[in-house]
Design a protein around this motif. Structure first.
Motif, PDB file in Angstrom:
ATOM      1  N   VAL A   1     -11.208   2.377  -4.708  1.00 59.05           N
ATOM      2  CA  VAL A   1     -11.142   1.582  -5.942  1.00 59.05           C
ATOM      3  C   VAL A   1      -9.754   1.632  -6.584  1.00 59.05           C
ATOM      4  CG1 VAL A   1     -12.022   1.398  -8.299  1.00 59.05           C
ATOM      5  CG2 VAL A   1     -13.616   1.643  -6.397  1.00 59.05           C
ATOM      6  N   PRO A   2      -9.137   2.833  -6.774  1.00 58.85           N
ATOM      7  CA  PRO A   2      -7.786   2.844  -7.357  1.00 58.85           C
ATOM      8  C   PRO A   2      -6.775   2.076  -6.514  1.00 58.85           C
ATOM      9  CG  PRO A   2      -8.732   5.053  -7.342  1.00 58.85           C
ATOM     10  CD  PRO A   2      -9.633   4.198  -6.522  1.00 58.85           C
ATOM     11  N   LEU A   3      -6.969   2.105  -5.186  1.00 54.40           N
ATOM     12  CA  LEU A   3      -6.053   1.367  -4.311  1.00 54.40           C
ATOM     13  C   LEU A   3      -6.235  -0.137  -4.495  1.00 54.40           C
ATOM     14  CD1 LEU A   3      -5.157   2.209  -0.689  1.00 54.40           C
ATOM     15  CD2 LEU A   3      -5.987  -0.071  -1.175  1.00 54.40           C
ATOM     16  N   ARG A   4      -7.498  -0.597  -4.497  1.00 55.88           N
ATOM     17  CA  ARG A   4      -7.756  -2.031  -4.642  1.00 55.88           C
ATOM     18  C   ARG A   4      -7.234  -2.560  -5.969  1.00 55.88           C
ATOM     19  NH1 ARG A   4     -13.889  -3.476  -3.498  1.00 55.88           N
ATOM     20  NH2 ARG A   4     -13.068  -5.423  -4.344  1.00 55.88           N
ATOM     21  N   THR A   5      -7.628  -1.873  -7.049  1.00 54.77           N
ATOM     22  CA  THR A   5      -7.205  -2.353  -8.372  1.00 54.77           C
ATOM     23  C   THR A   5      -5.706  -2.178  -8.573  1.00 54.77           C
ATOM     24  OG1 THR A   5      -7.813  -0.188  -9.297  1.00 54.77           O
ATOM     25  CG2 THR A   5      -9.457  -1.927  -9.410  1.00 54.77           C
ATOM     26  N   GLY A   6      -5.153  -1.122  -7.987  1.00 49.78           N
ATOM     27  CA  GLY A   6      -3.716  -0.881  -8.131  1.00 49.78           C
ATOM     28  C   GLY A   6      -2.891  -1.946  -7.427  1.00 49.78           C
TER      29      GLY A   6
ATOM     30  N   THR B   1       0.805  -1.227   0.000  1.00 49.00           N
ATOM     31  CA  THR B   1       0.000   0.000   0.000  1.00 49.00           C
ATOM     32  C   THR B   1       0.834   1.271   0.000  1.00 49.00           C
ATOM     33  OG1 THR B   1      -0.159  -0.082   2.429  1.00 49.00           O
ATOM     34  CG2 THR B   1      -1.971  -1.062   1.160  1.00 49.00           C
ATOM     35  N   ALA B   2       2.161   1.156   0.072  1.00 51.97           N
ATOM     36  CA  ALA B   2       3.022   2.347   0.147  1.00 51.97           C
ATOM     37  C   ALA B   2       2.733   3.378  -0.962  1.00 51.97           C
ATOM     38  CB  ALA B   2       4.490   1.929   0.125  1.00 51.97           C
ATOM     39  N   PRO B   3       2.545   2.961  -2.235  1.00 51.90           N
ATOM     40  CA  PRO B   3       2.289   3.980  -3.274  1.00 51.90           C
ATOM     41  C   PRO B   3       0.896   4.619  -3.180  1.00 51.90           C
ATOM     42  CG  PRO B   3       3.036   1.876  -4.219  1.00 51.90           C
ATOM     43  CD  PRO B   3       2.629   1.619  -2.811  1.00 51.90           C
ATOM     44  N   TYR B   4       0.058   4.103  -2.287  1.00 48.70           N
ATOM     45  CA  TYR B   4      -1.340   4.558  -2.273  1.00 48.70           C
ATOM     46  C   TYR B   4      -1.728   5.190  -0.937  1.00 48.70           C
ATOM     47  CZ  TYR B   4      -1.227   1.305  -6.189  1.00 48.70           C
ATOM     48  OH  TYR B   4      -0.893   0.644  -7.346  1.00 48.70           O
ATOM     49  N   THR B   5      -0.758   5.737  -0.200  1.00 52.93           N
ATOM     50  CA  THR B   5      -1.052   6.300   1.122  1.00 52.93           C
ATOM     51  C   THR B   5      -2.020   7.482   1.018  1.00 52.93           C
ATOM     52  OG1 THR B   5       1.022   7.528   0.910  1.00 52.93           O
ATOM     53  CG2 THR B   5       1.064   5.542   2.255  1.00 52.93           C
TER      54      THR B   5
ATOM     55  N   GLU C   1      -7.487 -10.171  -4.273  1.00 54.15           N
ATOM     56  CA  GLU C   1      -8.306  -8.994  -4.565  1.00 54.15           C
ATOM     57  C   GLU C   1      -9.630  -9.061  -3.805  1.00 54.15           C
ATOM     58  OE1 GLU C   1     -10.220  -6.579  -8.352  1.00 54.15           O
ATOM     59  OE2 GLU C   1      -9.551  -8.641  -8.623  1.00 54.15           O
ATOM     60  N   TYR C   2     -10.264 -10.229  -3.840  1.00 53.63           N
ATOM     61  CA  TYR C   2     -11.574 -10.369  -3.206  1.00 53.63           C
ATOM     62  C   TYR C   2     -11.481 -10.336  -1.680  1.00 53.63           C
ATOM     63  CZ  TYR C   2     -15.884 -12.525  -1.561  1.00 53.63           C
ATOM     64  OH  TYR C   2     -17.045 -12.792  -0.884  1.00 53.63           O
ATOM     65  N   SER C   3     -10.520 -11.079  -1.130  1.00 48.99           N
ATOM     66  CA  SER C   3     -10.491 -11.282   0.319  1.00 48.99           C
ATOM     67  C   SER C   3      -9.726 -10.206   1.072  1.00 48.99           C
ATOM     68  CB  SER C   3      -9.864 -12.648   0.639  1.00 48.99           C
ATOM     69  OG  SER C   3     -10.621 -13.677   0.089  1.00 48.99           O
ATOM     70  N   ILE C   4      -8.669  -9.684   0.470  1.00 54.72           N
ATOM     71  CA  ILE C   4      -7.818  -8.755   1.221  1.00 54.72           C
ATOM     72  C   ILE C   4      -8.083  -7.308   0.839  1.00 54.72           C
ATOM     73  CG2 ILE C   4      -5.433  -8.035   1.621  1.00 54.72           C
ATOM     74  CD1 ILE C   4      -4.634 -10.915   1.681  1.00 54.72           C
ATOM     75  N   THR C   5      -7.992  -6.985  -0.461  1.00 53.99           N
ATOM     76  CA  THR C   5      -8.177  -5.582  -0.827  1.00 53.99           C
ATOM     77  C   THR C   5      -9.613  -5.128  -0.590  1.00 53.99           C
ATOM     78  OG1 THR C   5      -8.607  -6.127  -3.154  1.00 53.99           O
ATOM     79  CG2 THR C   5      -6.338  -5.679  -2.533  1.00 53.99           C
ATOM     80  N   SER C   6     -10.582  -6.047  -0.740  1.00 50.14           N
ATOM     81  CA  SER C   6     -11.964  -5.670  -0.432  1.00 50.14           C
ATOM     82  C   SER C   6     -12.148  -5.458   1.069  1.00 50.14           C
ATOM     83  CB  SER C   6     -12.937  -6.742  -0.926  1.00 50.14           C
ATOM     84  OG  SER C   6     -12.722  -7.960  -0.257  1.00 50.14           O
ATOM     85  N   SER C   7     -11.285  -6.075   1.866  1.00 49.48           N
ATOM     86  CA  SER C   7     -11.357  -5.903   3.318  1.00 49.48           C
ATOM     87  C   SER C   7     -10.751  -4.581   3.766  1.00 49.48           C
ATOM     88  CB  SER C   7     -10.634  -7.064   4.023  1.00 49.48           C
ATOM     89  OG  SER C   7     -11.235  -8.294   3.695  1.00 49.48           O
ATOM     90  N   LEU C   8      -9.947  -3.952   2.897  1.00 47.02           N
ATOM     91  CA  LEU C   8      -9.320  -2.686   3.277  1.00 47.02           C
ATOM     92  C   LEU C   8     -10.376  -1.637   3.595  1.00 47.02           C
ATOM     93  CD1 LEU C   8      -6.328  -2.297   0.800  1.00 47.02           C
ATOM     94  CD2 LEU C   8      -6.229  -2.660   3.254  1.00 47.02           C
TER      95      LEU C   8
ATOM     96  N   VAL D   1      -3.775  -5.059  -6.782  1.00 50.76           N
ATOM     97  CA  VAL D   1      -3.881  -6.312  -7.538  1.00 50.76           C
ATOM     98  C   VAL D   1      -2.996  -6.258  -8.783  1.00 50.76           C
ATOM     99  CG1 VAL D   1      -5.443  -7.778  -8.855  1.00 50.76           C
ATOM    100  CG2 VAL D   1      -6.166  -6.856  -6.662  1.00 50.76           C
ATOM    101  N   ARG D   2      -3.025  -5.111  -9.487  1.00 49.35           N
ATOM    102  CA  ARG D   2      -2.148  -4.963 -10.663  1.00 49.35           C
ATOM    103  C   ARG D   2      -0.686  -5.090 -10.261  1.00 49.35           C
ATOM    104  NH1 ARG D   2      -1.135   0.902 -12.239  1.00 49.35           N
ATOM    105  NH2 ARG D   2       0.027   0.567 -10.298  1.00 49.35           N
ATOM    106  N   ASP D   3      -0.308  -4.460  -9.142  1.00 48.85           N
ATOM    107  CA  ASP D   3       1.082  -4.505  -8.689  1.00 48.85           C
ATOM    108  C   ASP D   3       1.502  -5.927  -8.349  1.00 48.85           C
ATOM    109  OD1 ASP D   3       1.097  -1.791  -9.006  1.00 48.85           O
ATOM    110  OD2 ASP D   3       0.953  -1.324  -6.863  1.00 48.85           O
ATOM    111  N   ILE D   4       0.613  -6.664  -7.660  1.00 50.71           N
ATOM    112  CA  ILE D   4       0.952  -8.048  -7.294  1.00 50.71           C
ATOM    113  C   ILE D   4       1.136  -8.893  -8.552  1.00 50.71           C
ATOM    114  CG2 ILE D   4       0.090 -10.163  -6.201  1.00 50.71           C
ATOM    115  CD1 ILE D   4      -1.327  -8.384  -4.151  1.00 50.71           C
ATOM    116  N   ARG D   5       0.176  -8.772  -9.486  1.00 52.48           N
ATOM    117  CA  ARG D   5       0.245  -9.583 -10.703  1.00 52.48           C
ATOM    118  C   ARG D   5       1.489  -9.231 -11.517  1.00 52.48           C
ATOM    119  NH1 ARG D   5      -4.994  -9.351 -12.204  1.00 52.48           N
ATOM    120  NH2 ARG D   5      -5.488 -11.377 -11.303  1.00 52.48           N
TER     121      ARG D   5
END
Length: 610
Positions: free
Chosen positions: A117-122, A12-16, A163-170, A124-128
């Motif tokens: 939304v940009p944090l969640r999708t970002g 999450t560092a780039p999305y603080t 994406e579903y379990s962790i970023t949606s939990s943010l 997931v994109r970063d991980i992939r």
């Protein structure tokens, strides 16, 4: 949860900025929500005419408790409005104000979700992207140990689960703690006795949800493993359809896939049942908490010395009921996170895989090949420790063509894979122009080497892009020139779209000989000083072999070439032929000299002649 916070810190560092924005919006949402509920008290007082007290305005700086000042002044302003406009119009004003507060509250709800939304999708994109980049950096040995379908499953299913379990939990983890803090502060402000009693009941809910979450992580790991098995079988089926049909094995493969699918179904069923259990448990425990607090609060009100009146108690219950939803969502996040962490563990097996092909910090650039390649007592073994190359000494002078022949499994391909450092020698030295390849920068080393393999590895792209692969800013003239040298230009021009023709997955729309000539054209365009041919014509028919061999002859005439061959007819003119058997060079010399030796090479030659 400690592992979860590490994951968040990692990604999450780039999305603080988004995180701070979400926190701010959620604080506003909580404030608007509480203000809208606060209006319940005067509404009830007006409707039921429960309060006949005459209120006077108390200055805000008075020494009275803030709660008493706040409540008194709110009632004071309400009574002023009632006296001026009447009870009915006052209710309308309060209702409009309630609607405005609700609109602002729901707007903040939307804003807090939208900003995430940009944090969640970002993330997931970063991980992939990181997994993909890691795959490109790993040595070839890693992929010989892992199933391709399993890797695909981790990049698709597991990253999707993250994406579903962790970023949606943010969103839940940011919004709900804020709401819970503000709601509990309001409850304390309203009645500390009832709030203290409520807090004693909450740990039961947290303990029940924690027990569900722990079990879920183990079951999720099992389910993701079964998903990998399914993806691996699909990959094997798509790659082996020709053999499956040739051996009439459709029924066998169907039964095998059904068995794998049933195992996945059983594993997923456990996960889904555990998942379905979370909401009913939290709903039941919440209702139990409301029931207990309702009993305790009702007892307080029925007491002659009640600390709160009925409207205030109703307001307390509304806030308490409101705090249940964030508590349940927080519990849901606490249950979803272990499920996602199971996928994180599987993705991290790739992310944390060790790359044993390391580049030294002071590695040198190499821009040309001027003298020779030397193998000095080279030994090599894979991870299992079994040695497959045993003390090889070999010299390849610049401009010469040397051939390596021998039975399958004798170590030919492994030996040449050491030159571009697809593997590193276990002991001994491999030198180019007197410099150990371990002391060279990997990128510059591989830029000197071109490969033409037995199986032409092409991509689902145009012919032009496949020939120009890895060569920056290649022009059409250069690509056409390379294709002509490779005997590929004529058949390319016969295609409907010429060089812009899509060749399909792995070049499936081309014949074997055409694929190989595209591969040779790619090597010609790269124009490397060192060329490795790994049985480049062994899978071709006679006519295709002739065309490919002509292209190879043109390609090798001005380069240093190391050719691995099964067909001895293709390497008769090599400057030196090395014969390998069980990881050892047993003979070497020119074709005629080796025939005269009447050894292993002559035996191979006689078998092919026969």
């Amino acid at each position: 949860m400690k592992e979860f916070w590490k994951i968040l810190k990692r990604f999450t560092a780039p999305y603080t900025g988004y995180l701070f924005g979400a926190v701010g919006i959620n604080i506003l949402s909580a404030i608007f929500n509480i203000f809208s509920f606060t209006l319940i008290i005067p509404i009830l007082q007006i409707l039921f005419k429960m309060d006949t007290t005459v209120y006077e305005f108390i200055p805000w700086g008075s020494e009275m408790p803030l709660k008493d000042i706040l409540m008194n002044n709110m009632y004071y302003f309400v009574t002023i409005i009632i006296d001026k406009y009447g009870p009915s119009l006052t209710l309308l004003f309060i209702g409009i104000f309630f609607g405005i507060m609700t609109f602002l509250k729901t707007g903040c709800y939307f804003g807090s979700s939208a900003i995430m939304v940009p944090l969640r999708t970002g993330i997931v994109r970063d991980i992939r992207t990181q997994v993909y980049n890691k795959l490109l950096s790993l040595p070839l040995g890693f992929f010989s140990r892992e199933r391709k379908g399993d890797i695909i499953a981790r990049m698709s299913g597991d990253v999707g689960e993250i994406e579903y379990s962790i970023t949606s939990s943010l969103d839940m983890l940011i919004k709900n703690p804020i709401l819970i803090i503000f709601y509990f502060a309001t409850l304390l402000f309203t009645s500390w006795e009832l709030t203290l009693f409520t807090i004693l009941v909450v740990p039961l809910m947290a303990w029940a949800m924690s027990a569900i979450g722990k079990q879920l992580k183990r079951e999720s790991l099992e389910a993701q493993g079964k998903w990998s098995d399914t993806m691996s079988q699909i990959d094997e089926t798509l790659g082996g359809l020709r053999i499956i049909k040739a051996f009439i094995a459709e029924d066998k493969m169907k039964a095998r896939f059904l068995n794998t699918s049933n195992e996945l179904k059983r594993a997923n069923s456990k996960v889904f049942i555990r998942q379905a259990l979370a909401h009913p448990v939290s709903e039941f425990l919440g209702s139990v908490m409301i029931m207990i607090v309702l009993w305790f609060g009702g007892t307080l009100i029925l007491n002659d010395n009640a600390s709160i009146d009925a409207p205030t108690f109703i307001f307390f219950m509304i806030i308490l009921y409101s705090v249940l939803n964030p508590l349940k969502e927080l519990a849901k996040a606490g249950y979803n996170i272990p499920k996602g962490m199971a996928s994180v563990e599987r993705v991290d097996k790739i992310m944390k895989a060790e790359n044993n092909i390391k580049e030294k910090p002071d590695a040198k650039e190499i821009s040309s090949f001027n003298d020779k390649i030397e193998f000095r007592n080279v030994r090599f073994s894979y991870g299992d420790g079994k040695e497959v190359i045993h003390g090889v000494d070999l010299t390849v002078p610049k401009g010469q063509t040397i051939a390596i022949v021998g039975q399958s499994g004798s170590g030919k391909s492994t030996l040449v894979d050491l030159i571009p450092r697809y593997h590193d020698v276990t002991s001994g030295e491999l030198l180019i122009d007197g410099t150990n390849v371990k002391d060279l920068k990997i990128h510059s080393l591989r830029s000197l080497i071109g490969n033409v393999n037995q199986e032409a590895i092409l991509f689902n792209d145009t012919i032009f892009n496949n020939i120009a692969f890895g060569v920056e800013n290649a022009t059409m003239e250069q690509v056409v020139a390379a294709a002509k040298i490779a005997n590929a230009h004529d058949f390319i021009m016969e295609k409907e779209n010429g060089y812009d023709t899509m060749i399909g997955d792995r070049g499936g729309r081309l014949s074997g000989g055409q694929r190989q000539r595209i591969s040779i054209a790619r090597a010609i365009l790269k124009n490397p000083p060192i060329l490795i041919l790994d049985e480049a014509t062994s899978a071709l028919d006679t006519e295709s072999e002739r065309l490919v061999q002509e292209a190879l002859d043109r390609l090798t005439s001005t380069r240093t070439t190391i050719a691995i061959a099964h067909r001895l007819s293709t390497i008769k003119n090599a400057n030196e032929i090395y014969v390998m058997q069980d990881g050892v060079i047993v003979e070497h010399g020119k074709h005629a000299d080796l025939i005269a030796l009447d050894g292993y090479y002559k035996k191979l030659n006689d078998m092919q002649a026969l």
